[in-house]
Design a protein around this motif. Structure first.
Motif, mmCIF file in Angstrom:
data_model
loop_
_atom_site.group_PDB
_atom_site.id
_atom_site.type_symbol
_atom_site.label_atom_id
_atom_site.label_comp_id
_atom_site.label_asym_id
_atom_site.label_seq_id
_atom_site.Cartn_x
_atom_site.Cartn_y
_atom_site.Cartn_z
ATOM 1 N N THR A 33 0.801 -1.116 0.103
ATOM 2 C CA THR A 33 0.138 -0.014 -0.096
ATOM 3 C C THR A 33 0.967 1.204 0.035
ATOM 4 O O THR A 33 1.772 1.220 0.230
ATOM 5 N N THR A 59 -3.463 0.193 -3.871
ATOM 6 C CA THR A 59 -4.118 0.673 -2.771
ATOM 7 C C THR A 59 -3.514 1.994 -2.154
ATOM 8 O O THR A 59 -2.372 1.793 -1.819
ATOM 9 N N ARG A 81 -7.118 1.647 -5.751
ATOM 10 C CA ARG A 81 -8.252 1.656 -4.960
ATOM 11 C C ARG A 81 -7.984 2.474 -3.753
ATOM 12 O O ARG A 81 -6.816 2.534 -3.224
ATOM 13 N N ALA A 134 -8.725 3.145 0.273
ATOM 14 C CA ALA A 134 -8.968 2.371 1.149
ATOM 15 C C ALA A 134 -9.168 3.199 2.637
ATOM 16 O O ALA A 134 -8.259 3.675 3.298
ATOM 17 N N HIS A 139 -9.707 -3.681 1.533
ATOM 18 C CA HIS A 139 -8.263 -3.583 0.903
ATOM 19 C C HIS A 139 -7.058 -3.405 1.231
ATOM 20 O O HIS A 139 -6.067 -3.746 0.490
#
Length: 266
Positions: free
Chosen positions: A51, A87, A126, A128, A190
């Motif tokens: 991430t 993410t 994405r 999160a 996520h």
């Protein structure tokens, strides 16, 4: 962040030697080293960027401040894409100065997600939403529970907006296991992060995250909840702790790997 005393090259080397396959990166050290240079470093080391942290702080009322926050989040999305992670973790932001309107702050987050979600999707990223413990609601994050995070996320497609499940922030909430199941059913977990809850909290409370096994949280239990919800992705350990930062970073990383195995393995 767990071993922020290590440079990014030192971190990559230590991960390789310990068999850690991925790393969650924070924007500040990445920007200092260079986004492209960091992407090259982790790619050549064979590491996965799990991430990027963090976007968010989307509660401003002032139009110029809101525009600046949106622009910064678009840059964060672009940085995540360059680093090869799908993410971007969001810390949503606290109450603006002088405001007591939690509902209004959360609605401004939703408005921002409506703009940022499609932009992130176009970059293969994405968003999160991370729920932070209620003690941070005034200054850092008005989203305090997984219920609140999912109520926001579910306004948008799951491939655009989901949630971060962080043990440090939700372990106290007896509704959290059901909300993890809800998130899993919707494909919205996520990322999953571990940190322990130790007391007394330090002054300022931000850097109070305890090493795994030093506090009150049953890590194996929470890992079981996310696995039962269908999550199969990476598990991150994210510790803000002055005592850990004062030690040798390679030693702390090795200890963290040991604690992770000891407290999460079946």
């Amino acid at each position: 962040m767990t071993v922020k005393q290590l440079s990014l090259p030192e971190l990559a080397d230590a991960c390789l030697k310990l068999g850690v396959p991925g790393v969650g990166l924070w924007r500040e050290p990445v920007q200092a080293y260079g986004v492209d240079a960091t992407a090259k470093l982790v790619r050549e080391a064979g590491l996965t960027v799990t991430t990027l942290c963090r976007g968010g702080f989307l509660t401003a009322i002032d139009p110029e401040a809101r525009a600046a926050a949106l622009a910064d989040n678009r840059r964060a999305v672009e940085e995540a894409a360059t680093l090869g992670t799908d993410t971007l973790v969001l810390v949503s932001g606290g109450l603006p100065a002088g405001s007591r309107d939690l509902h209004g702050a959360r609605e401004r987050i939703a408005d921002a997600l409506g703009e940022l979600g499609p932009y992130a999707e176009r970059h293969g990223v994405r968003l999160a939403i991370e729920a932070l413990h209620p003690m941070y609601a005034s200054d850092r994050c008005v989203v305090s529970t997984l219920t609140q995070a999912l109520d926001l996320a579910e306004r948008f497609p799951a491939h655009q907006v989901g949630v971060t499940v962080d043990t440090y922030h939700i372990w106290w909430d007896d509704q959290a296991p059901a909300q993890i199941a809800r998130a899993g059913a919707g494909g919205r977990i996520h990322t999953f992060q571990l940190a322990d809850w130790t007391t007394p909290l330090p002054e300022g409370v931000l850097n109070g995250r305890g090493q795994i096994g030093d506090g009150a949280i049953d890590m194996r239990e929470w890992k079981g909840y996310v696995e039962a919800a269908g999550y199969t992705g990476p598990i991150e350990v994210e510790l803000f702790n002055e005592g850990l930062w004062a030690r040798d970073g390679r030693e702390v990383l090795a200890e963290t790997v040991h604690r992770f195995v000891a407290h999460t393995a079946d």
